[in-house]
Design an enzyme around this catalytic site. Sequence first.
Site, short mmCIF file in Angstrom:
data_model
loop_
_atom_site.label_atom_id
_atom_site.label_comp_id
_atom_site.label_asym_id
_atom_site.label_seq_id
_atom_site.Cartn_x
_atom_site.Cartn_y
_atom_site.Cartn_z
CE1 TYR A 155 -59.11 -9.56 -33.45
CE2 TYR A 155 -60.86 -8.37 -32.01
CZ TYR A 155 -59.71 -8.64 -32.24
OH TYR A 155 -58.59 -8.27 -31.29
CE LYS B 77 -46.98 -1.30 -37.57
NZ LYS B 77 -46.00 -0.55 -36.91
CG ASP C 271 -45.88 1.19 -33.95
OD1 ASP C 271 -46.80 1.70 -34.56
OD2 ASP C 271 -44.75 0.75 -34.73
CG ASP D 52 -59.92 -6.63 -28.30
OD1 ASP D 52 -60.20 -6.15 -27.18
OD2 ASP D 52 -59.98 -7.80 -28.95
CG ASP E 136 -58.06 -4.86 -22.26
OD1 ASP E 136 -59.34 -4.32 -22.34
OD2 ASP E 136 -58.13 -5.88 -21.66
#
Length: 359
Positions: A142, A191, A223, A247, A251
Amino acid sequence: MECKIAVIRGDGIGPEIIDAAIGCLDAVARRFGHTFRYSFPPMGGAAIDATGVPLPQETIDDCLRSDAVLLGAVGGPKWDNLAGHLRPEKGLLNLRSALGLYANVRPAVLYDQLRAGSPLKPAIAKKGVNIMVVRELTGGIYFGPRGYRDGKNGQEAYDTEVYSIAEIERVAKIAFDIAMGRRKKVTSIDKSNVLETGRLWRATVNKVAKSYPDVRVEHMLVDNCAMQLVKEPSQFDVMLCPNMFGDILTDEAAMITGSIGLLPSSSLGATKLGLYEPIHGSAPDIAGQDIANPIATILAAAMMLSSSFSLIQETTAVERAVNVILDKGYRTLDISETGNKKVSCSKMGELIALEILNS
Ligand code: NAD
């Protein structure tokens, strides 16, 4: 103890949920003999209306002079068509950066009383969910170099993930410190099978882990983590994530607990000056109706009591009061089911404050 708290009411339901949280803080102050002094600097849409910008310099200065910042939520359709740098949400991003807040800490807790509202299968929900997600907040993709350029197939866009060892170390230390006060397990997400930043992330977390011999560290590919969160969420204690993975996963973690109106979060940095807020937004669709759920903001105030002021007994009193009121069957509209006692936002705040005083 005397503390100065900068309270940003914000927009939409912000003022309603903040009033409920202040009622609970006042109850803590009376019950435990503290003095909380509040200031109310503007930010977001309210600041745009008053001053033309979402984050006036006076608001930053006021927050920097405070011991902690408590925020409702900002934003709403009235300001949706402004240029990006003038939007209410930009005020929040800039405030986090002005206060040097590099870690976002979000609990995801499934309350026993609300288990039926979770989308998890009952057999999985029964094992419980009590996760603290620590997300790196000011680095990664980001914030890395980005732009448009001419590629061999025409115009292309790119974003770049960059992490330094220092950025990973400081957020990892926060995760390990939190784990020491919990079930002493950190699951670090990356990852590393594909990304160089993932390999650096994993190696750096292992290095930090050496200073915390009592904490068990486990690494998980992002994942697989997305899958494990719905398959067996009870395996997680503290979850440590790079910015973008955090992020997305926060959620998902919030969703499995059933309601957005219950979950608080804190943004922390190198000092004790933290920013505490509910995870939800300003909910313009229900603003001004006194039906919002104030519990996420009340629990954000509880996080402030422990993280910024080290008031552990007081934090427990607030969390206990929330549980007692839920046990007694009181519910705001968003978590209400047949047979519950439906109450307004302000009433829920009053009930919890009274319970704190009487506990
Ligand atoms: P939202 O979280 O405000 O609302 C999503 C849904 O959840 C709505 O139906 C809302 O009524 C409900 N909801 C949210 N909080 C609730 C509560 N406490 N009690 C009961 N129901 C609740 O998300 P959105 O609608 O996507 O965004 C609305 C505005 O908030 C936008 O301007 C957005 O940019 C802003 N926003 C601000 C923050 C922040 O200030 N930290 C975070 C997210 C979104």
